[in-house]
Scaffold this active site. Sequence first.
Site, PDB file in Angstrom:
ATOM      1  CB  THR A 161      -1.082   0.040   1.352  1.00 16.03           C
ATOM      2  OG1 THR A 161      -0.175   0.068   2.497  1.00 16.03           O
ATOM      3  CG2 THR A 161      -1.765  -1.155   1.156  1.00 16.03           C
ATOM      4  CG  HIS A 162       0.405   4.520   1.383  1.00 12.46           C
ATOM      5  ND1 HIS A 162      -0.221   5.649   1.586  1.00 12.46           N
ATOM      6  CD2 HIS A 162      -0.326   3.436   2.229  1.00 12.46           C
ATOM      7  CE1 HIS A 162      -1.316   5.576   2.218  1.00 12.46           C
ATOM      8  NE2 HIS A 162      -1.293   4.309   2.578  1.00 12.46           N
ATOM      9  CB  SER A 283      19.927   1.026 -24.232  1.00 13.01           C
ATOM     10  OG  SER A 283      20.925   2.188 -24.348  1.00 13.01           O
ATOM     11  CE  LYS A 289      18.158   1.212 -19.105  1.00 13.50           C
ATOM     12  NZ  LYS A 289      17.660   2.699 -19.684  1.00 13.50           N
ATOM     13  CD  GLU A 296       9.171   2.378 -20.975  1.00 22.07           C
ATOM     14  OE1 GLU A 296       9.886   1.278 -21.545  1.00 22.07           O
ATOM     15  OE2 GLU A 296       9.693   3.549 -20.610  1.00 22.07           O
TER      16      GLU A 296
END
Length: 466
Positions: A161-162, A283, A289, A296
Amino acid sequence: MSDKKASNAMWGGRFASGPAAIMEAINASIGFDKKLYAQDIRGSIAHSEMLAETRIIERQDQEKIAHGLNTILAEIEAGDFEFSTRLEDIHMNIEARLAELIGPAAGRLHTARSRNDQVALDFRLWVKDELHRVAEALKGLIAAFLTRAEHHAATVMPGFTHMQTAQPVTFGHHCMAYIEMFSRDLSRMRDAIERMDESPLGAAALAGTGFPIDRQMTAKALGFREPTRNSLDSVSDRDFALEFLSIAAICATHLSRLAEEIVIWSTPQFGFVRLSDSFSTGSSIMPQKKNPDAAELVRAKTGRVNGHLIGLLTVMKGLPLTYSKDMQEDKEAVFDAAETLDLMLAAMTGMVGDMEINEAAMKKAAGSGYSTATDLADWLVRTLGLPFREAHHVTGRAVALAESRKLGLEKLSLKDLQSVHPGITDDVFSVLSVQNSVKSRTSFGGTAPAEVRKQIRYWKKRLGKA
Ligand code: ARG
């Protein structure tokens, strides 16, 4: 500026010259509404069939019309049809071609009909078909998720949570949360289909018609439950498009939340999942990467779908009854939202299906951040009869002690725990492990693996029937 073209063949009787080029550009919808060709032809064949059946037109003319329309369908599907901006939209493009093919009989097709009920019909048919398609795609994603949930009903991970570690849960339980969300989307799609299952054909321009048409007949022929009940509403209603967009927006929003979780989970810091090469990119400068581009983009495309909902709501807002040309702006929004959602669903189904789950990383994280503190507090309530607030306080002291020793709660000695509360016994260690914590949450809908499996069985049965 006005280039002198012949006046429009369909409605040009009272106009001396053709529209200015700019007028033509702003007025034409053929660039996008050609997508409705199949629905337009289906609607016209059903309409002509009814006109012949009710003896409004001759059967011979109807046969020519139907034959001509089928020829046009084949031409369009073969890419042999020349769409013209001068003819504005799909309805007039098809009708003009029909006149070329069959001559004067073509002029009888539009009896007791207007482009207003025609476009309302075509678009409704399209949206209804699309909702069926999207529902199937969503079922594919749900199936992929159910498979994951079954495998991982007992795989522990931290629940948040949060975005802070809260309590241990199972990954299967987390997957099933998405099943709940996507199943609600599915049920919204079904509800909307049910509501839009009325045919506006026969409302004519706005007031109905004096010809003895049979609206039940066309409604049935086109697969609708019944005809709409108010001619004014029939041509001015775009609720079905708005509902489609709102369902798409909610579904896209769900997908964006999942996408965000996948982005987070696939960071080296979390390492909960590893995306397959097919759904990530490298990348160009940093060789180590692996970027979660598909996730996304699913996250980002939600903005586009949500934007279309607001766009069409804004078009429709304040429009007086009945049809206004404003409503021509309904289509691009829906077409783009539909195409976008289809792509998002396909990408997400692919990602969910082939991402690798790192159980060890999930388990390690599940035990961090004192995630079983609530279990300790609950034990103090259950075993020692402490009021929950006091148990909360005692547990807080235990967490502080563990923190000062840089240890997990379960690594504190019994002596340490007794320094916090003398009543604590050895038995407490049975609740401090993440596995036991998760196992203990047996309340209906809770994260205990047994309960998760129960919910999986429920959804499999329910969706199997759907
Ligand atoms: N292309 C128009 C639309 O999409 C068709 C209806 C035109 N009706 C009219 N009265 N101009 O809305």
